[in-house]
Design an enzyme around this catalytic site. Structure first.
Site, short mmCIF file in Angstrom:
data_model
loop_
_atom_site.label_atom_id
_atom_site.label_comp_id
_atom_site.label_asym_id
_atom_site.label_seq_id
_atom_site.Cartn_x
_atom_site.Cartn_y
_atom_site.Cartn_z
N ASP A 99 0.85 -1.18 0.00
CA ASP A 99 0.00 0.00 0.00
C ASP A 99 0.88 1.23 0.00
OD1 ASP A 99 -2.46 1.33 0.01
OD2 ASP A 99 -2.42 1.57 2.17
N TYR A 101 1.22 5.71 -0.54
CA TYR A 101 0.76 6.93 0.15
C TYR A 101 0.99 8.09 -0.82
CZ TYR A 101 0.58 9.97 4.41
OH TYR A 101 0.26 10.89 5.39
N HIS A 106 -3.89 14.17 0.47
CA HIS A 106 -4.12 13.31 1.63
C HIS A 106 -2.96 13.42 2.63
CE1 HIS A 106 -5.24 9.89 4.10
NE2 HIS A 106 -4.08 9.32 3.85
N ARG A 115 0.34 17.17 12.99
CA ARG A 115 1.50 18.04 13.27
C ARG A 115 1.14 19.49 12.95
NH1 ARG A 115 3.35 13.66 10.57
NH2 ARG A 115 3.49 14.81 8.58
N GLU A 167 -10.40 3.90 3.41
CA GLU A 167 -9.48 4.60 2.52
C GLU A 167 -9.86 4.23 1.10
OE1 GLU A 167 -5.47 3.66 3.69
OE2 GLU A 167 -5.51 5.12 5.32
N GLU A 169 -9.16 3.84 -2.55
CA GLU A 169 -7.90 3.66 -3.27
C GLU A 169 -8.12 2.97 -4.61
OE1 GLU A 169 -4.67 2.07 -1.01
OE2 GLU A 169 -5.43 2.81 0.91
N ASP A 199 -9.07 0.16 1.75
CA ASP A 199 -8.12 -0.32 2.74
C ASP A 199 -8.57 0.17 4.12
OD1 ASP A 199 -5.86 -1.74 3.49
OD2 ASP A 199 -4.59 0.03 3.46
N ARG A 203 -7.72 3.78 13.06
CA ARG A 203 -6.88 4.94 13.30
C ARG A 203 -6.30 5.01 14.71
NH1 ARG A 203 -5.48 6.47 8.27
NH2 ARG A 203 -7.31 6.89 6.96
N GLN A 206 -3.58 2.41 14.97
CA GLN A 206 -2.45 2.87 14.18
C GLN A 206 -1.65 3.96 14.91
OE1 GLN A 206 -3.54 4.33 10.33
NE2 GLN A 206 -1.45 4.86 9.74
N TYR A 210 2.29 2.76 15.31
CA TYR A 210 3.05 2.95 14.08
C TYR A 210 4.48 3.48 14.28
CZ TYR A 210 2.85 8.08 13.60
OH TYR A 210 3.02 9.44 13.76
N LYS A 219 -3.97 -1.99 9.84
CA LYS A 219 -4.29 -2.12 8.42
C LYS A 219 -4.52 -3.57 7.99
CE LYS A 219 -3.34 2.27 7.26
NZ LYS A 219 -4.22 3.17 6.52
N THR A 223 -8.74 -5.74 3.80
CA THR A 223 -8.64 -4.85 2.64
C THR A 223 -9.62 -5.39 1.61
OG1 THR A 223 -6.31 -4.34 3.05
CG2 THR A 223 -7.15 -3.95 0.83
N THR A 308 -4.74 6.40 -0.03
CA THR A 308 -5.97 7.19 -0.06
C THR A 308 -5.94 8.24 -1.16
OG1 THR A 308 -6.23 6.90 2.31
CG2 THR A 308 -7.51 8.64 1.30
N GLU A 322 -10.01 12.58 7.31
CA GLU A 322 -9.91 13.88 6.64
C GLU A 322 -11.26 14.58 6.58
OE1 GLU A 322 -7.21 13.82 2.94
OE2 GLU A 322 -7.88 11.76 3.22
#
Length: 397
Positions: A99, A101, A106, A115, A167, A169, A199, A203, A206, A210, A219, A223, A308, A322
């Site tokens: 997968d 990114y 996104h 952040r 997600e 995709e 997918d 959250r 994760q 992660y 994840k 899927t 995504t 999002e």
């Protein structure tokens, strides 16, 4: 029509009392290819044997099917089976799953959420298509129920995921393999076609797990993919999005592999987002080049997904994290309900069109979590028991 001779996606179907076999969708029917083309490769329960034949065979077979459906339909009609009479299966045996990114919008949104006040993209993001290895064994066909996962939510807390997400995709399906140690060649010499992907993502699991190695249990639980794989040859291609800085030599694009696909994400039948694939930053030829530049081999049935798909507008975001800005801005549904993340019983469907062609949709419904009782996580380390380890060796070439 959207399921006419310009489309012809491949899938695997079965009739009551018969083994699964390969067909193509035409209108509201499936063409039984083993019978129509007198080719036993299509009597297999997956697309893998046919995909392994390579690009010339893919092209010639598509042309033959189109010819039979346009000039020989009176003979071909007896091999068409109405969709309501068949069951659709996972269209190919998934060898490996990666997968990526690859959406700038996104990645920027996620960076702003987690952040705030800093540069949203990590320093490497514009230099390579970031990705991770997923779990091939939990790739399931559309319609398969998706059980809410359980896991560690934060320090000392175990339980059902509270922030279950989707997600939207696009997945790319590999037909022709490579040798270990040899980078892939031209994109369309290896990749057979595309399929829509959801997918699913936990959250909260994760966020806790992660660091420092990336997604894992958040994840790997499910899927979902469409039962239909649309050949590359059917898709409208456009130039990829401009890239700054210019990518490394091995990531230079091999042609126009941007794809003009318009997606829709439906939550319980209501459209909540319209992500445009045309806005993706990294194109699939670049994904393939990066995935194999270190000598990693391809296998027939490998699946790699775009990550995504999101666009620059709020209504174009392909994930709930999002769309709701991590739950701070709930979605308001037509019936008066709101959602931040998925609830048990919710059904998510992703569909797409490309220049009038319809891609096979992917759908799944969330089920109640099952498994160990929620609570604290604890354990005591002990010495491993078992046979003495043997050594492993290799020589660098």
């Amino acid at each position: 029509m959207s399921w006419g001779v310009d489309n012809l996606p491949y899938g695997v179907f079965s009739c009551p009392g018969r083994q699964p076999r390969v067909g193509v969708r035409y209108g509201d029917s499936v063409l039984d290819l083993a019978s129509a083309l007198h080719d036993e490769v299509f009597a297999a329960p997956s697309l893998n044997p046919f995909m392994a034949r390579g690009r010339a065979a893919w092209h010639d077979t598509r042309a033959l099917i189109q010819n039979k459906l346009t000039t020989d339909l009176s003979v071909t009609e007896r091999h068409l089976i109405p969709l309501e009479q068949v069951r659709l299966h996972l269209p190919f045996e998934v060898a490996d799953y990666v997968d990526f990114y690859c959406s700038l919008d996104h990645a920027s949104n996620i960076g702003k959420i987690f952040r705030p006040g800093t540069e949203p993209l990590q320093p490497n993001w514009r230099h390579l298509p970031v990705g991770y290895h997923g779990r091939a064994g939990t790739v399931v066909v559309s319609g398969t129920p998706v059980r809410r996962p359980q896991g560690q939510l934060r320090a000392g807390v175990f339980g059902p995921c509270e922030k279950l997400d989707i997600e939207a995709e696009l997945g790319f399906v590999v037909g022709v393999p490579t040798e270990l140690g040899s980078p892939a060649g031209a994109f369309d010499e290896h990749v057979f076609g595309v399929t829509l992907v959801n997918d699913w993502s936990a959250r909260d699991i994760q966020a806790w797990e992660y660091v420092p190695l990336g997604p894992f249990l958040a994840k790997s639980f499910a899927t979902s993919i469409s039962p239909w794989v649309t050949p590359l040859e059917a898709l409208p291609r456009i130039p990829g999005r401009a890239q700054d800085p210019p990518p490394a030599d091995y990531l230079r694009r091999q042609g126009d592999w941007g794809l003009d696909l318009a997606l829709e994400v439906l939550l319980n039948g209501e459209v909540v987002a319209r992500p445009p694939y045309s806005e993706m930053y990294w194109t699939p030829d670049q994904m393939l080049a990066h995935m194999t530049v270190n000598g990693a081999s391809l296998r027939t049935g490998d699946l790699f997904a775009s990550g995504t798909i999101s666009g620059p507008e709020p209504g174009q975001r392909g994930s709930l994290i999002e769309l709701t800005w991590n739950g701070s801005e709930p979605i308001k549904l037509a019936g008066g309900e709101t959602r931040t993340f998925l609830q048990d019983g919710d059904t998510v469907t992703i569909r797409a069109i490309a220049a009038g062609l319809t891609l096979g949709e992917v759908s799944g419904t969330v089920g109640v979590a099952t498994g160990p009782t929620a609570g604290e996580v604890s354990g005591t380390a002990g010495v491993a028991a078992g046979p003495t380890s043997g050594e492993v060796s290799g020589t660098v070439g």
